[in-house]
Design an enzyme around this catalytic site. Structure first.
Site, short mmCIF file in Angstrom:
data_model
loop_
_atom_site.label_atom_id
_atom_site.label_comp_id
_atom_site.label_asym_id
_atom_site.label_seq_id
_atom_site.Cartn_x
_atom_site.Cartn_y
_atom_site.Cartn_z
N SER A 24 -30.55 -5.14 28.00
CA SER A 24 -30.64 -4.20 27.50
C SER A 24 -32.79 -3.68 27.60
O SER A 24 -32.19 -2.40 27.88
CB SER A 24 -30.77 -4.28 26.36
OG SER A 24 -28.98 -3.52 26.02
N LYS A 73 -21.55 -5.56 14.82
CA LYS A 73 -21.12 -4.17 15.36
C LYS A 73 -20.49 -3.59 14.05
O LYS A 73 -20.38 -2.60 13.47
CB LYS A 73 -20.21 -4.24 16.46
CG LYS A 73 -21.16 -4.74 17.87
CD LYS A 73 -20.25 -4.66 19.41
CE LYS A 73 -20.68 -5.21 20.27
NZ LYS A 73 -20.17 -4.84 21.88
N ASN A 94 -21.95 0.05 18.62
CA ASN A 94 -22.84 -0.35 19.44
C ASN A 94 -23.57 0.32 19.41
O ASN A 94 -25.66 0.08 19.86
CB ASN A 94 -22.32 -1.48 21.00
CG ASN A 94 -22.39 0.45 21.87
OD1 ASN A 94 -22.30 0.92 21.70
ND2 ASN A 94 -21.78 -0.04 22.94
N ASP A 110 -18.70 1.87 24.62
CA ASP A 110 -18.53 0.87 25.25
C ASP A 110 -17.10 1.62 26.48
O ASP A 110 -17.31 1.66 27.96
CB ASP A 110 -18.16 -0.11 25.05
CG ASP A 110 -19.05 -1.68 24.91
OD1 ASP A 110 -19.81 -1.84 25.51
OD2 ASP A 110 -18.22 -2.58 23.87
N GLY A 136 -6.15 -8.28 28.67
CA GLY A 136 -6.96 -8.71 27.93
C GLY A 136 -6.72 -7.95 26.41
O GLY A 136 -5.81 -6.34 26.53
N GLY A 138 -9.64 -8.21 23.88
CA GLY A 138 -10.33 -8.17 22.32
C GLY A 138 -11.40 -7.17 22.15
O GLY A 138 -10.32 -5.85 22.73
N GLY A 139 -12.33 -7.30 22.29
CA GLY A 139 -13.30 -6.03 21.97
C GLY A 139 -13.59 -4.85 22.54
O GLY A 139 -13.43 -4.03 22.88
N ALA A 140 -14.09 -5.31 23.84
CA ALA A 140 -14.34 -4.63 24.86
C ALA A 140 -12.77 -4.21 25.81
O ALA A 140 -12.36 -2.67 25.51
CB ALA A 140 -14.14 -5.58 26.55
N TYR A 227 -18.68 -8.73 35.16
CA TYR A 227 -19.77 -8.57 36.44
C TYR A 227 -20.81 -9.77 36.43
O TYR A 227 -21.94 -10.29 37.55
CB TYR A 227 -21.17 -7.61 35.15
CG TYR A 227 -21.39 -8.13 34.21
CD1 TYR A 227 -21.32 -7.31 33.14
CD2 TYR A 227 -22.86 -8.80 34.68
CE1 TYR A 227 -21.70 -7.48 32.10
CE2 TYR A 227 -23.77 -8.95 33.26
CZ TYR A 227 -22.96 -8.00 32.11
OH TYR A 227 -23.41 -8.52 30.79
N GLY A 248 -17.88 -4.60 37.18
CA GLY A 248 -18.49 -3.97 36.18
C GLY A 248 -19.92 -3.94 35.36
O GLY A 248 -20.30 -3.55 34.58
P1 NAP Z 1 -13.39 -11.50 23.78
O1 NAP Z 1 -13.04 -10.34 22.50
O2 NAP Z 1 -13.53 -12.46 23.27
O3 NAP Z 1 -11.90 -10.95 24.30
C1 NAP Z 1 -11.69 -11.88 25.19
C2 NAP Z 1 -9.97 -11.97 25.63
O4 NAP Z 1 -10.13 -12.33 26.97
C3 NAP Z 1 -8.92 -11.83 24.86
O5 NAP Z 1 -8.12 -10.88 25.30
C4 NAP Z 1 -8.53 -13.26 24.89
O6 NAP Z 1 -7.40 -13.65 24.50
C5 NAP Z 1 -9.15 -13.31 26.79
N1 NAP Z 1 -9.07 -14.43 26.50
C6 NAP Z 1 -10.33 -15.46 26.75
N2 NAP Z 1 -10.18 -17.04 27.76
C7 NAP Z 1 -8.75 -17.24 27.70
C8 NAP Z 1 -8.18 -18.06 29.14
N3 NAP Z 1 -8.55 -18.93 28.93
N4 NAP Z 1 -6.66 -17.40 28.61
C9 NAP Z 1 -6.43 -15.94 29.08
N5 NAP Z 1 -6.41 -15.41 27.91
C10 NAP Z 1 -8.25 -15.95 27.40
O7 NAP Z 1 -14.26 -10.58 24.25
P2 NAP Z 1 -14.57 -9.19 24.81
O8 NAP Z 1 -16.51 -8.84 23.74
O9 NAP Z 1 -13.81 -8.35 24.65
O10 NAP Z 1 -15.20 -9.62 26.15
C11 NAP Z 1 -14.41 -9.70 27.53
C12 NAP Z 1 -15.62 -9.97 29.10
O11 NAP Z 1 -15.51 -8.41 28.98
C13 NAP Z 1 -16.84 -10.70 28.85
O12 NAP Z 1 -16.45 -11.62 29.95
C14 NAP Z 1 -18.02 -9.69 28.68
O13 NAP Z 1 -18.82 -10.49 29.43
C15 NAP Z 1 -17.18 -8.63 29.66
N6 NAP Z 1 -17.92 -7.55 29.18
C16 NAP Z 1 -18.37 -6.97 29.63
C17 NAP Z 1 -19.35 -5.42 30.19
C18 NAP Z 1 -19.39 -4.46 30.88
O14 NAP Z 1 -20.64 -3.87 29.61
N7 NAP Z 1 -19.16 -4.40 31.82
C19 NAP Z 1 -18.79 -5.37 28.63
C20 NAP Z 1 -17.99 -5.50 26.99
C21 NAP Z 1 -17.64 -7.03 27.68
P3 NAP Z 1 -7.22 -13.89 23.33
O15 NAP Z 1 -6.73 -12.31 22.35
O16 NAP Z 1 -5.60 -14.93 24.02
O17 NAP Z 1 -8.01 -15.06 22.79
#
Ligand code: NAP
Length: 286
Positions: A24, A73, A94, A110, A136, A138-140, A227, A248
């Site tokens: 950032s 957050k 955020n 986001d 997926g 997660g938070g994103a 990304y 991304g």
């Molecule tokens: P998060 O909350 O930790 O969620 C991770 C997700 O990935 C969950 O759905 C998790 O499934 C899944 N996952 C992780 N390991 C796995 C595996 N071995 N097999 C199957 N599913 C798996 O993370 P997040 O904040 O949402 O971020 C996710 C990704 O997006 C990260 O790589 C982050 O760097 C990227 N991101 C990019 C941006 C951008 O601006 N481009 C913004 C935010 C995030 P479970 O629920 O089953 O654990």
């Protein structure tokens, strides 16, 4: 000589624990310089035990506002007097700023970043909005489901390793959002207008994302919010079979726009120069 925009020295920054890795400052530093603004954007490490006091008494920090990264957050959102719709829905903020009345306001950008990226890189992408597939939960993913609902997708299907987490998001967003276990993905791919990976799979150092795209319509747009690498295997595979793809990086850049505008009073642009700057930095450090 470029005429400097008159502004009081305004301070903003990224807060979290840790913050050393954050890109950032690079993004906001670029915009400050580009617009000739005499302000600063700093890295501010907030230890977990200090977070409630820091955000609860934000005015004492001397900052006009800040970005918030993991793990604060939710704490930041709870400290806000006013939240935008996305932050309210997600219970996580955020981007924070103090308004003219000294109230702490919070947004979750986001989803806006996700939409801004697709709007810029794949204009009219949401003309076809019958069916979106989100990998997926997660938070994103939560932010992206919010974003897709805001663009009136008829159905949004979430597939996740842990079904309960997909189910939680579906319950929160209502009748157009459906949760599925990962093994059902093949049944739905044939209907998709949009496929988005929000898992961390496919990221450098993580396990690969293993998805068979054979049934995906050629008209479907494929995007990955991972990304690093910029062109993930999912995007490579999709482009090879003729699908339109978007990486991304733009989401990361576009999510920063609303904060800069709130703090420094200028709406900055996400252009090729900024994208190149961040890509070069990623190449040097990863
Ligand atoms: P998060 O909350 O930790 O969620 C991770 C997700 O990935 C969950 O759905 C998790 O499934 C899944 N996952 C992780 N390991 C796995 C595996 N071995 N097999 C199957 N599913 C798996 O993370 P997040 O904040 O949402 O971020 C996710 C990704 O997006 C990260 O790589 C982050 O760097 C990227 N991101 C990019 C941006 C951008 O601006 N481009 C913004 C935010 C995030 P479970 O629920 O089953 O654990």
């Amino acid at each position: 000589m470029t005429e400097k925009i008159r502004a009081e020295k305004t301070r903003a920054g990224v807060t979290g624990w840790p913050v050393a890795h954050s890109r950032s400052p690079l993004v906001h530093g670029h915009w400050l310089k580009k617009h000739g603004i005499d302000g600063s954007y700093e890295k501010i490490a907030v230890a977990p035990e200090d977070a409630v006091a820091f955000y609860g008494n934000f005015a004492a920090s001397g900052l006009k506002g800040c970005n918030v990264t993991i793990p604060h957050k939710e704490t930041a959102a709870a400290a806000c007097d006013v939240l935008d719709e996305a932050a309210e829905k997600m219970g996580a903020a955020n981007t924070l700023w103090l308004d003219e009345d000294g109230r702490l306001c919070g947004a979750n950008t986001d989803g806006i970043g996700f939409l801004g990226n697709l709007d810029q890189m794949a204009p009219a992408w949401d003309d076809r909005h019958d069916c979106a597939i989100v990998l997926g939960a997660g938070g994103a993913a939560r932010a992206i489901v919010w974003a897709l609902c805001s663009r009136k997708f008829t159905s949004v299907h979430i597939f996740n390793r842990t079904f309960e987490k997909a189910s939680e998001i579906a319950d929160q967003f209502g009748s157009s959002v459906y949760a599925h276990s990962w093994d059902k993905l093949g049944t739905f791919l044939g209907k998709a207008d949009l496929l988005v990976n929000t898992t961390s799979l496919g990221m450098t150092g993580k396990a690969p994302l293993d998805v068979d795209l054979a049934d995906l319509p050629k008209e479907a747009l494929v995007t990955d919010i991972v990304y690093v690498p910029l062109t993930t295997d999912l995007l490579k595979q999709a482009a090879e079979r003729g699908n339109r793809t978007v990486d991304g990086m733009g989401m990361l850049l576009h999510q920063a726009v609303p904060g800069f505008e709130k703090w420094f009073g200028v709406r900055p642009e996400v252009d090729e120069e900024l994208r190149r700057l961040v890509l070069d930095d990623l190449e040097q450090t990863s």
